[in-house]
Scaffold this motif. Structure first.
Motif, PDB file in Angstrom:
ATOM      1  N   LEU A 160       9.886  39.514 -47.693  1.00  0.00           N
ATOM      2  CA  LEU A 160       8.731  39.361 -48.589  1.00  0.00           C
ATOM      3  C   LEU A 160       7.518  38.866 -47.800  1.00  0.00           C
ATOM      4  O   LEU A 160       6.395  39.324 -48.010  1.00  0.00           O
ATOM      5  N   LYS A 169       0.618  42.718 -53.047  1.00  0.00           N
ATOM      6  CA  LYS A 169       1.620  42.704 -54.131  1.00  0.00           C
ATOM      7  C   LYS A 169       2.934  43.340 -53.681  1.00  0.00           C
ATOM      8  O   LYS A 169       2.944  44.156 -52.761  1.00  0.00           O
ATOM      9  N   VAL A 170       3.976  43.001 -54.436  1.00  0.00           N
ATOM     10  CA  VAL A 170       5.300  43.564 -54.153  1.00  0.00           C
ATOM     11  C   VAL A 170       5.921  44.055 -55.461  1.00  0.00           C
ATOM     12  O   VAL A 170       5.804  43.398 -56.492  1.00  0.00           O
ATOM     13  N   PHE A 172       9.621  44.618 -56.590  1.00  0.00           N
ATOM     14  CA  PHE A 172      10.939  44.240 -56.067  1.00  0.00           C
ATOM     15  C   PHE A 172      12.027  44.722 -57.016  1.00  0.00           C
ATOM     16  O   PHE A 172      12.039  44.359 -58.189  1.00  0.00           O
ATOM     17  N   GLY A 179      14.509  38.319 -56.086  1.00  0.00           N
ATOM     18  CA  GLY A 179      13.066  38.462 -55.863  1.00  0.00           C
ATOM     19  C   GLY A 179      12.312  37.209 -56.269  1.00  0.00           C
ATOM     20  O   GLY A 179      11.424  36.732 -55.547  1.00  0.00           O
ATOM     21  N   ALA A 183      10.370  34.796 -53.590  1.00  0.00           N
ATOM     22  CA  ALA A 183       8.901  34.709 -53.646  1.00  0.00           C
ATOM     23  C   ALA A 183       8.472  33.265 -53.917  1.00  0.00           C
ATOM     24  O   ALA A 183       7.512  32.767 -53.325  1.00  0.00           O
ATOM     25  N   MET A 193       4.273  36.092 -61.266  1.00  0.00           N
ATOM     26  CA  MET A 193       5.371  37.068 -61.252  1.00  0.00           C
ATOM     27  C   MET A 193       5.554  37.615 -62.669  1.00  0.00           C
ATOM     28  O   MET A 193       5.457  36.861 -63.641  1.00  0.00           O
ATOM     29  N   ARG A 214       1.373  38.996 -58.410  1.00  0.00           N
ATOM     30  CA  ARG A 214       1.654  39.264 -56.985  1.00  0.00           C
ATOM     31  C   ARG A 214       3.044  39.889 -56.819  1.00  0.00           C
ATOM     32  O   ARG A 214       3.278  40.614 -55.877  1.00  0.00           O
ATOM     33  N   VAL A 215       3.944  39.538 -57.747  1.00  0.00           N
ATOM     34  CA  VAL A 215       5.307  40.075 -57.640  1.00  0.00           C
ATOM     35  C   VAL A 215       5.707  40.712 -58.975  1.00  0.00           C
ATOM     36  O   VAL A 215       5.653  40.061 -60.018  1.00  0.00           O
TER      37      VAL A 215
END
Ligand code: 13P
Ligand code: SF4
Length: 360
Positions: A160, A169-170, A172, A179, A183, A193, A214-215
């Motif tokens: 990550l 951003k991710v 997951f 995740g 994070a 998230m 962001r996640v």
């Protein structure tokens, strides 16, 4: 092909000696890899054991073995096939040994999520897709094609971190718990998230929240590890002052936060093995591994963190009968249950796996 059914007529002792003989006959032609959750009657025949990351590396390093018999689950055997040399054949003793978490995300739904995110933001330049290794090969290929990576339970935080160094951003998938805790460990607050429900439009999340997140966590989980509850940790702490609690990061965020340590199956095994005699542990991961550690270290007090049985029924499908059948077929010249990822999928998946292996 030798049929499987007669193997269920054999005694345990006969199975043991026939597996041993078949192993001897195959010699260095065949290597047996065993995941730590495998039942004892299979695990004891593994030439090499490990967590998903270690087994992936081993599969890529054992180029002398023509056959890799993978005692684990389907996604692990796929990774071994992708990372091993072209002249090697990977075999999964029982094709029904899958992973229910891996089945919670599939390519059509991840592609649909990617497209939906693409209508809300510049997804290619803002979002890195990361797939937990517990996923199908085509999802690893998806990550390979979109500048993404694979991660395992032992490197998710570092993966990550490397993703955040590239993009803000991710996305997951499939395990929301791994995740989230990974994070959070990097300092991402829970408010940044969101959970993507693949059955809902836009994952059931307002576009504004998606833009701010962001996640983006896929709504997947492990049915085994979700059984461990915060109350179990509290109970053990009340009953055994000084106890150390160690859990797998597929456990819920709350359980991970309450534990003293968390990590992959390899880390769990190593931590308990290296603790001094007399140590007291409660372990939150699959029962076969915990029972093995209990048996191996009678000088330590080892508890299973859950009052009910939490076993991975798909890992359990690999039994001595399937192992014996697989090996004796190899001796007779037939490779049964071959795992062969299509070359185009394997090539893209390898990119995402190599990116992971370059980070850790
Ligand atoms: P490890 O990579 O920690 O062995 O985990 C694999 C797994 O499936 C845990 O449920
Ligand atoms: Fe999959 Fe959970 Fe079994 Fe691991 S324990 S293989 S995540 S179902």
């Amino acid at each position: 092909m030798i049929p499987l059914e007669p193997y269920y007529e054999l005694s345990d002792a006969d199975l043991d000696s026939r597996i041993q003989l078949a192993k001897q006959a195959l010699g260095s032609e065949c290597v047996i890899l065993g995941h730590h959750y495998q039942r004892e009657e299979v695990y004891k025949f593994a030439d090499l054991t490990g967590d998903s990351l270690k087994l992936s590396r081993l599969a890529s390093q054992k180029a002398d073995a023509r056959y890799i018999v993978f005692c684990g689950v389907h996604f692990m055997a796929e990774v071994a096939d992708i990372l091993s040399a072209p002249h090697q054949t990977v075999i999964l003793p029982d094709m029904a040994a899958g992973c229910s978490m891996a089945d919670m995300a599939d390519l059509p739904r991840v592609q649909a999520a990617w497209d939906a995110l693409g209508a809300i933001m510049d997804v290619e330049s803002l979002v890195t897709p990361i797939t937990y290794v517990n996923s199908m090969a085509d999802l690893k290929a998806f990550c390979g094609a979109h500048n993404g990576l694979v991660c395992t339970s032992s490197n998710a935080t570092r993966i990550l971190e490397s993703a955040f160094a590239q993009r803000e951003k991710v996305l997951f998938f499939p395990d929301q718990h791994l995740g989230r805790i990974s994070a959070f460990t990097l300092g991402v607050p829970l408010e940044q998230m969101v959970v993507w429900d693949p059955t809902q439009k836009n994952g059931g999340v307002e576009p504004e929240r998606l833009r701010a997140a962001r996640v983006i966590l896929w709504d997947g989980y492990c049915s085994v590890h979700q059984m461990f509850q915060p109350a179990h940790v509290e109970l053990f702490r009340a009953r055994h002052p000084g106890i150390r609690v160690i859990v797998h990061p597929e456990c819920s965020f709350e359980v991970c936060r309450l534990a003293d340590l968390r990590g992959s199956t390899e880390l769990i095994q190593k931590s308990v093995r290296e603790s001094p005699s007399g140590s007291v542990w409660a372990i939150g991961t699959e029962l076969n591994l915990v029972n093995r550690l209990k048996h191996e270290m009678p000088d330590k007090e080892i508890h299973f963190l859950c009052p009910t049985i939490c076993m991975c029924s798909t890992m359990f499908r690999i039994d001595a009968q399937h192992l014996c059948w697989t090996l004796e077929n190899l001796v007779a010249g037939t490779a049964v249950n071959v795992i062969a990822v299509p070359p185009d999928v394997a090539a893209l998946a390898r990119i995402a796996l190599d990116r992971m292996l370059a980070v850790v």
